[in-house]
Design a protein around this motif. Structure first.
Motif, PDB file in Angstrom:
ATOM      1  N   GLN A  74     -17.801 -95.546 -20.091  1.00  0.00           N
ATOM      2  CA  GLN A  74     -16.391 -95.596 -20.506  1.00  0.00           C
ATOM      3  C   GLN A  74     -16.212 -95.682 -22.026  1.00  0.00           C
ATOM      4  N   LYS A  75     -17.242 -95.289 -22.754  1.00  0.00           N
ATOM      5  CA  LYS A  75     -17.160 -95.199 -24.206  1.00  0.00           C
ATOM      6  C   LYS A  75     -17.236 -93.736 -24.629  1.00  0.00           C
ATOM      7  N   THR A  76     -16.481 -93.401 -25.666  1.00  0.00           N
ATOM      8  CA  THR A  76     -16.515 -92.062 -26.243  1.00  0.00           C
ATOM      9  C   THR A  76     -17.338 -92.118 -27.520  1.00  0.00           C
ATOM     10  N   ILE A  77     -18.338 -91.244 -27.620  1.00  0.00           N
ATOM     11  CA  ILE A  77     -19.304 -91.305 -28.717  1.00  0.00           C
ATOM     12  C   ILE A  77     -19.331 -89.978 -29.460  1.00  0.00           C
ATOM     13  N   LYS A  78     -19.194 -90.040 -30.764  1.00  0.00           N
ATOM     14  CA  LYS A  78     -19.306 -88.858 -31.629  1.00  0.00           C
ATOM     15  C   LYS A  78     -20.736 -88.770 -32.154  1.00  0.00           C
ATOM     16  N   LEU A  79     -21.336 -87.586 -32.042  1.00  0.00           N
ATOM     17  CA  LEU A  79     -22.707 -87.361 -32.493  1.00  0.00           C
ATOM     18  C   LEU A  79     -22.732 -86.496 -33.753  1.00  0.00           C
ATOM     19  N   ALA A  80     -23.709 -86.764 -34.612  1.00  0.00           N
ATOM     20  CA  ALA A  80     -23.967 -85.911 -35.767  1.00  0.00           C
ATOM     21  C   ALA A  80     -25.460 -85.892 -36.008  1.00  0.00           C
ATOM     22  N   VAL A  81     -25.972 -84.736 -36.393  1.00  0.00           N
ATOM     23  CA  VAL A  81     -27.387 -84.608 -36.721  1.00  0.00           C
ATOM     24  C   VAL A  81     -27.517 -84.280 -38.203  1.00  0.00           C
TER      25      VAL A  81
ATOM     26  N   HIS B 262     -11.778 -94.329 -40.193  1.00  0.00           N
ATOM     27  CA  HIS B 262     -11.469 -94.213 -38.773  1.00  0.00           C
ATOM     28  C   HIS B 262     -11.594 -95.533 -38.019  1.00  0.00           C
ATOM     29  N   LYS B 263     -12.034 -96.575 -38.730  1.00  0.00           N
ATOM     30  CA  LYS B 263     -12.111 -97.921 -38.148  1.00  0.00           C
ATOM     31  C   LYS B 263     -12.971 -97.945 -36.889  1.00  0.00           C
ATOM     32  N   ILE B 264     -14.145 -97.359 -37.016  1.00  0.00           N
ATOM     33  CA  ILE B 264     -15.093 -97.338 -35.899  1.00  0.00           C
ATOM     34  C   ILE B 264     -16.478 -97.770 -36.376  1.00  0.00           C
ATOM     35  N   PRO B 265     -17.298 -98.300 -35.467  1.00  0.00           N
ATOM     36  CA  PRO B 265     -18.692 -98.573 -35.813  1.00  0.00           C
ATOM     37  C   PRO B 265     -19.429 -97.258 -36.070  1.00  0.00           C
TER      38      PRO B 265
ATOM     39  N   ASN C 151     -10.059 -87.505 -35.506  1.00  0.00           N
ATOM     40  CA  ASN C 151      -8.657 -87.900 -35.376  1.00  0.00           C
ATOM     41  C   ASN C 151      -8.125 -87.691 -33.961  1.00  0.00           C
ATOM     42  N   SER C 152      -8.503 -86.581 -33.357  1.00  0.00           N
ATOM     43  CA  SER C 152      -7.969 -86.261 -32.033  1.00  0.00           C
ATOM     44  C   SER C 152      -8.708 -86.986 -30.909  1.00  0.00           C
ATOM     45  N   ALA C 153     -10.025 -87.038 -30.993  1.00  0.00           N
ATOM     46  CA  ALA C 153     -10.818 -87.646 -29.919  1.00  0.00           C
ATOM     47  C   ALA C 153     -10.835 -89.166 -29.987  1.00  0.00           C
ATOM     48  N   ARG C 154     -10.659 -89.705 -31.186  1.00  0.00           N
ATOM     49  CA  ARG C 154     -10.659 -91.154 -31.401  1.00  0.00           C
ATOM     50  C   ARG C 154     -11.839 -91.825 -30.702  1.00  0.00           C
ATOM     51  N   PRO C 155     -13.061 -91.476 -31.099  1.00  0.00           N
ATOM     52  CA  PRO C 155     -14.235 -92.045 -30.440  1.00  0.00           C
ATOM     53  C   PRO C 155     -14.369 -93.548 -30.676  1.00  0.00           C
ATOM     54  N   ASP C 156     -15.125 -94.171 -29.796  1.00  0.00           N
ATOM     55  CA  ASP C 156     -15.374 -95.611 -29.923  1.00  0.00           C
ATOM     56  C   ASP C 156     -16.477 -95.916 -30.919  1.00  0.00           C
ATOM     57  N   LEU C 157     -17.360 -94.959 -31.148  1.00  0.00           N
ATOM     58  CA  LEU C 157     -18.414 -95.136 -32.144  1.00  0.00           C
ATOM     59  C   LEU C 157     -18.961 -93.785 -32.579  1.00  0.00           C
ATOM     60  N   PHE C 158     -19.699 -93.812 -33.690  1.00  0.00           N
ATOM     61  CA  PHE C 158     -20.255 -92.618 -34.326  1.00  0.00           C
ATOM     62  C   PHE C 158     -21.756 -92.869 -34.490  1.00  0.00           C
ATOM     63  N   ILE C 159     -22.570 -91.949 -33.982  1.00  0.00           N
ATOM     64  CA  ILE C 159     -24.030 -92.087 -34.078  1.00  0.00           C
ATOM     65  C   ILE C 159     -24.597 -90.869 -34.803  1.00  0.00           C
ATOM     66  N   ALA C 160     -25.390 -91.127 -35.833  1.00  0.00           N
ATOM     67  CA  ALA C 160     -26.047 -90.054 -36.586  1.00  0.00           C
ATOM     68  C   ALA C 160     -27.564 -90.172 -36.439  1.00  0.00           C
TER      69      ALA C 160
END
Length: 232
Positions: A132-139, A185-188, A153-162
């Motif tokens: 139930q968490k939305t995660i943004k990925l970047a490589v 974006h006020k996210i971890p 902005n649109s997806a408003r993920p719960d966290l960002f992982i690179a």
């Protein structure tokens, strides 16, 4: 949610050795009650673009079976880096293992100019769901690409992982960029880096995490290590 950043020293071209090292890190992450374990860019082969074609994995590679088993056994999500052959192209990819689910793949959408001779970019979604968490990925290089961040902005993920493979200067730039993203974006925001030699450069480790207030809450040194981040 607990996330384990697996800062390891992959051995160039020694896939079986690297697989065992990944399994050791996954076991440690499970003992720490992590929900997710994340590895650096191209972690299964080390970051070696010139070797990627001969070392590449197929989508249904039998060597993935053990990671499926570990994901199911420990009830955690595993994100690991590898060169992936898909539709006759070679991609820098993350293989994403979740318990009782088919393997997902995220392929790097934006390549650094040094990677263009060896890999193809791929248009695919960089947003995934887990518990139930939305995660943004970047490589790696994608951290610096504005187009890659447009869906924040649109997806408003719960966290960002690179997931990256960076030397000292590159990591400093990435840290500044990710702190900005966290603040805006006020996210971890979490980053896992390789350590040791890769593609003729010295990767510096120093994996880290920012909380939603853009405050650094943890950072490793250059040693091979596992960093556990408790986002609760």
């Amino acid at each position: 949610m607990k996330i384990a950043l697996a800062q390891l020293k992959s051995e160039s071209g020694k896939v079986e050795v690297n697989i065992q090292k990944h399994l050791d890190f996954i076991t440690k992450a499970a003992k720490a009650k992590a929900n997710i374990v994340v590895f650096p860019e191209l972690s299964l082969t080390n970051y070696e673009p010139r070797l990627a074609k001969e070392l590449a994995f197929e989508k249904n590679d039998a060597r993935f079976d053990i990671f499926k088993e570990y994901s199911k056994k420990y009830k955690l999500m595993i994100l690991l880096g590898l060169p992936l052959k898909m539709d006759h192209d070679l991609h820098i990819a993350m293989a994403i293992f979740q318990p009782e689910k088919e393997i997902q793949y995220y392929c790097k959408r934006y390549l650094h100019e040094d990677e263009v001779p060896f890999f193809q970019p791929k248009k695919n979604a960089s947003i995934i769901q887990f518990q139930q968490k939305t995660i943004k990925l970047a490589v790696c290089y994608e951290i610096s690409v504005d187009e890659h961040l447009e869906d924040l902005n649109s997806a408003r993920p719960d966290l960002f992982i690179a997931s990256v493979a960076k030397h000292k200067k590159g990591l400093e730039n990435a840290q500044n960029r990710l702190q900005y993203i966290s603040k805006k974006h006020k996210i971890p925001v979490l980053l896992v880096n390789n350590t040791g030699m890769a593609d003729g450069m010295k990767c510096c480790g120093n994996s880290f995490a920012f909380n939603p207030s853009a405050e650094k809450i943890a950072q490793l040194n250059a040693d091979e290590s596992l960093l556990i981040i408790n986002l609760e």
